[in-house]
Design a protein around this motif. Structure first.
Motif, PDB file in Angstrom:
ATOM      1  N   GLY A  33     -74.674  -8.970 -34.978  1.00 16.34           N
ATOM      2  CA  GLY A  33     -73.367  -9.309 -34.422  1.00 16.34           C
ATOM      3  C   GLY A  33     -72.331  -8.252 -34.755  1.00 16.34           C
ATOM      4  O   GLY A  33     -71.515  -7.862 -33.910  1.00 16.34           O
ATOM      5  N   LEU A  34     -72.348  -7.772 -35.980  1.00 20.21           N
ATOM      6  CA  LEU A  34     -71.439  -6.709 -36.398  1.00 20.21           C
ATOM      7  C   LEU A  34     -71.723  -5.425 -35.629  1.00 20.21           C
ATOM      8  O   LEU A  34     -70.797  -4.734 -35.178  1.00 20.21           O
TER       9      LEU A  34
ATOM     10  N   GLU B 271     -70.281  -5.740 -32.217  1.00 15.61           N
ATOM     11  CA  GLU B 271     -68.819  -5.599 -32.252  1.00 15.61           C
ATOM     12  C   GLU B 271     -68.397  -4.141 -32.422  1.00 15.61           C
ATOM     13  O   GLU B 271     -67.508  -3.658 -31.725  1.00 15.61           O
ATOM     14  N   LYS B 272     -69.046  -3.438 -33.316  1.00 14.52           N
ATOM     15  CA  LYS B 272     -68.658  -2.066 -33.643  1.00 14.52           C
ATOM     16  C   LYS B 272     -69.093  -1.045 -32.584  1.00 14.52           C
ATOM     17  O   LYS B 272     -68.547   0.054 -32.546  1.00 14.52           O
TER      18      LYS B 272
ATOM     19  N   LYS C 295     -69.212  -1.835 -29.252  1.00 14.75           N
ATOM     20  CA  LYS C 295     -68.714  -2.299 -27.949  1.00 14.75           C
ATOM     21  C   LYS C 295     -68.083  -1.133 -27.179  1.00 14.75           C
ATOM     22  O   LYS C 295     -67.267  -0.395 -27.703  1.00 14.75           O
TER      23      LYS C 295
ATOM     24  N   LYS D  65     -77.270  -8.137 -26.572  1.00 13.95           N
ATOM     25  CA  LYS D  65     -76.734  -9.449 -26.175  1.00 13.95           C
ATOM     26  C   LYS D  65     -77.856 -10.488 -26.088  1.00 13.95           C
ATOM     27  O   LYS D  65     -77.725 -11.597 -26.621  1.00 13.95           O
TER      28      LYS D  65
END
Length: 83
Positions: A47-48, A51-52, A54, A66
């Protein structure tokens, strides 16, 4: 980097964390002890990573990440319910 060394691919990194999370949830080698805390840690790392990175991934990489997260989160939730 020499010809004999392999470059780390993004997909390999994602799949490595997926494999670890699945193993910690008890999928795969049945002799390995289940550890949902470590499974969640690997899911959180993915998940991190999502996010990083993206906006900096190819469509294929973004889809892989995803889909992997969705699948792992679903399996993790099911495993929590069955604990």
């Amino acid at each position: 980097m020499s010809d004999q060394q392999q470059q780390v691919e993004f997909s390999g990194l994602v799949l490595g964390f997926c494999s670890a999370a699945l193993s910690y949830m008890g999928f795969g080698d049945s002799s390995a002890p289940r550890n949902l805390a470590l499974a969640k840690q690997n899911i959180d790392i993915l998940g991190l990573l999502a996010e990083k990175t993206k906006g900096n991934l190819s469509e294929e990489e973004e889809r892989l990440l995803k889909d992997a997260l969705l699948d792992l989160k679903t399996k993790y939730t099911d495993q929590q319910k069955n604990s």
